[in-house]
Design a protein around this motif. Structure first.
Motif, PDB file in Angstrom:
ATOM      1  N   ASP A  62     -53.541 -54.616 -38.381  1.00 54.18           N
ATOM      2  CA  ASP A  62     -53.959 -54.185 -37.045  1.00 54.18           C
ATOM      3  C   ASP A  62     -52.924 -53.259 -36.419  1.00 54.18           C
ATOM      4  O   ASP A  62     -53.270 -52.261 -35.786  1.00 54.18           O
ATOM      5  N   VAL A  63     -51.662 -53.584 -36.586  1.00 51.66           N
ATOM      6  CA  VAL A  63     -50.595 -52.744 -36.036  1.00 51.66           C
ATOM      7  C   VAL A  63     -50.608 -51.377 -36.717  1.00 51.66           C
ATOM      8  O   VAL A  63     -50.496 -50.338 -36.064  1.00 51.66           O
ATOM      9  N   ARG A  64     -50.778 -51.366 -38.034  1.00 49.18           N
ATOM     10  CA  ARG A  64     -50.835 -50.116 -38.783  1.00 49.18           C
ATOM     11  C   ARG A  64     -52.017 -49.258 -38.322  1.00 49.18           C
ATOM     12  O   ARG A  64     -51.887 -48.058 -38.111  1.00 49.18           O
ATOM     13  N   HIS A  65     -53.172 -49.886 -38.119  1.00 47.73           N
ATOM     14  CA  HIS A  65     -54.365 -49.191 -37.642  1.00 47.73           C
ATOM     15  C   HIS A  65     -54.107 -48.578 -36.262  1.00 47.73           C
ATOM     16  O   HIS A  65     -54.465 -47.429 -35.996  1.00 47.73           O
ATOM     17  N   PHE A  66     -53.475 -49.342 -35.376  1.00 50.50           N
ATOM     18  CA  PHE A  66     -53.135 -48.823 -34.049  1.00 50.50           C
ATOM     19  C   PHE A  66     -52.190 -47.625 -34.162  1.00 50.50           C
ATOM     20  O   PHE A  66     -52.384 -46.608 -33.498  1.00 50.50           O
ATOM     21  N   ALA A  67     -51.156 -47.757 -34.988  1.00 49.06           N
ATOM     22  CA  ALA A  67     -50.175 -46.677 -35.136  1.00 49.06           C
ATOM     23  C   ALA A  67     -50.825 -45.403 -35.648  1.00 49.06           C
ATOM     24  O   ALA A  67     -50.507 -44.300 -35.180  1.00 49.06           O
ATOM     25  N   GLU A  68     -51.754 -45.525 -36.577  1.00 52.09           N
ATOM     26  CA  GLU A  68     -52.455 -44.346 -37.088  1.00 52.09           C
ATOM     27  C   GLU A  68     -53.281 -43.691 -35.992  1.00 52.09           C
ATOM     28  O   GLU A  68     -53.278 -42.464 -35.844  1.00 52.09           O
ATOM     29  N   GLY A  69     -53.975 -44.486 -35.208  1.00 54.42           N
ATOM     30  CA  GLY A  69     -54.756 -43.949 -34.095  1.00 54.42           C
ATOM     31  C   GLY A  69     -53.881 -43.331 -33.031  1.00 54.42           C
ATOM     32  O   GLY A  69     -54.204 -42.281 -32.469  1.00 54.42           O
ATOM     33  N   PHE A  70     -52.746 -43.973 -32.731  1.00 52.32           N
ATOM     34  CA  PHE A  70     -51.831 -43.440 -31.727  1.00 52.32           C
ATOM     35  C   PHE A  70     -51.253 -42.102 -32.185  1.00 52.32           C
ATOM     36  O   PHE A  70     -51.102 -41.177 -31.389  1.00 52.32           O
ATOM     37  N   ALA A  71     -50.946 -41.988 -33.465  1.00 54.58           N
ATOM     38  CA  ALA A  71     -50.406 -40.734 -34.007  1.00 54.58           C
ATOM     39  C   ALA A  71     -51.433 -39.612 -33.897  1.00 54.58           C
ATOM     40  O   ALA A  71     -51.063 -38.444 -33.745  1.00 54.58           O
ATOM     41  N   ARG A  72     -52.728 -39.942 -33.956  1.00 51.58           N
ATOM     42  CA  ARG A  72     -53.769 -38.921 -33.752  1.00 51.58           C
ATOM     43  C   ARG A  72     -53.905 -38.566 -32.280  1.00 51.58           C
ATOM     44  O   ARG A  72     -54.264 -37.448 -31.929  1.00 51.58           O
ATOM     45  N   LEU A  73     -53.606 -39.511 -31.400  1.00 54.44           N
ATOM     46  CA  LEU A  73     -53.717 -39.306 -29.960  1.00 54.44           C
ATOM     47  C   LEU A  73     -52.602 -38.417 -29.421  1.00 54.44           C
ATOM     48  O   LEU A  73     -52.832 -37.553 -28.581  1.00 54.44           O
ATOM     49  N   THR A  74     -51.394 -38.617 -29.920  1.00 55.73           N
ATOM     50  CA  THR A  74     -50.241 -37.858 -29.437  1.00 55.73           C
ATOM     51  C   THR A  74     -49.195 -37.769 -30.541  1.00 55.73           C
ATOM     52  O   THR A  74     -49.116 -38.632 -31.407  1.00 55.73           O
ATOM     53  N   SER A  75     -48.401 -36.730 -30.498  1.00 58.05           N
ATOM     54  CA  SER A  75     -47.327 -36.585 -31.472  1.00 58.05           C
ATOM     55  C   SER A  75     -45.979 -36.969 -30.873  1.00 58.05           C
ATOM     56  O   SER A  75     -44.953 -36.845 -31.516  1.00 58.05           O
ATOM     57  N   ARG A  76     -45.992 -37.459 -29.636  1.00 56.47           N
ATOM     58  CA  ARG A  76     -44.731 -37.714 -28.946  1.00 56.47           C
ATOM     59  C   ARG A  76     -44.683 -39.133 -28.377  1.00 56.47           C
ATOM     60  O   ARG A  76     -45.613 -39.587 -27.727  1.00 56.47           O
ATOM     61  N   LEU A  77     -43.592 -39.804 -28.628  1.00 53.64           N
ATOM     62  CA  LEU A  77     -43.304 -41.100 -28.043  1.00 53.64           C
ATOM     63  C   LEU A  77     -41.819 -41.101 -27.698  1.00 53.64           C
ATOM     64  O   LEU A  77     -40.967 -41.118 -28.578  1.00 53.64           O
ATOM     65  N   ASP A  78     -41.507 -41.036 -26.418  1.00 55.12           N
ATOM     66  CA  ASP A  78     -40.116 -40.920 -25.985  1.00 55.12           C
ATOM     67  C   ASP A  78     -39.432 -42.260 -25.748  1.00 55.12           C
ATOM     68  O   ASP A  78     -38.224 -42.365 -25.874  1.00 55.12           O
ATOM     69  N   LEU A  79     -40.196 -43.258 -25.364  1.00 53.11           N
ATOM     70  CA  LEU A  79     -39.617 -44.557 -25.049  1.00 53.11           C
ATOM     71  C   LEU A  79     -40.606 -45.627 -25.455  1.00 53.11           C
ATOM     72  O   LEU A  79     -41.804 -45.497 -25.213  1.00 53.11           O
ATOM     73  N   LEU A  80     -40.105 -46.691 -26.048  1.00 56.79           N
ATOM     74  CA  LEU A  80     -40.951 -47.806 -26.455  1.00 56.79           C
ATOM     75  C   LEU A  80     -40.328 -49.091 -25.924  1.00 56.79           C
ATOM     76  O   LEU A  80     -39.162 -49.378 -26.188  1.00 56.79           O
ATOM     77  N   VAL A  81     -41.101 -49.839 -25.152  1.00 59.22           N
ATOM     78  CA  VAL A  81     -40.656 -51.133 -24.648  1.00 59.22           C
ATOM     79  C   VAL A  81     -41.552 -52.180 -25.286  1.00 59.22           C
ATOM     80  O   VAL A  81     -42.770 -52.140 -25.120  1.00 59.22           O
TER      81      VAL A  81
END
Length: 104
Positions: free
Chosen positions: A58-77
């Motif tokens: 599930d986490v991998r599936h989310f990460a793949e979708g998020f990578a299609r949504l945006t190419s940038r992640l500046d901060l992760l909490v």
């Protein structure tokens, strides 16, 4: 309420992020929380997404979708509670942390 929501509201109030993504177990409750934070803080771009942390698939599936949504992640909490180890993970103390693969 809780630490996660307070953190998201604090980040939204700073306006230092152009888009603030927050996650929860369910799409509807995540979207509602995002809309509430946006109204409370005036931040124009708070988006709620569903993320299940119960299995690495599930986490991998989310990460793949998020990578299609945006190419940038500046901060992760990371703020998640658990009552037991996630599927496919070997942990020594699930109360303190669980390693999670975020990018495909």
């Amino acid at each position: 309420g809780g630490i996660g929501r307070a953190t998201a509201e604090g980040l939204a109030r700073t306006r230092r992020c152009s888009v603030l993504y927050l996650t929860g177990r369910h799409a509807a409750s995540s979207a509602a929380a995002a809309a509430s934070i946006s109204r409370a803080t005036g931040h124009p771009a708070v988006l709620g997404l569903a993320l299940q942390l119960g299995s690495l698939a599930d986490v991998r599936h989310f990460a793949e979708g998020f990578a299609r949504l945006t190419s940038r992640l500046d901060l992760l909490v990371l703020n998640a509670g658990s009552f037991g180890p996630a599927q496919g993970l070997q942990t020594t103390d699930v109360r303190s942390y669980e390693p999670v693969a975020l990018w495909p």
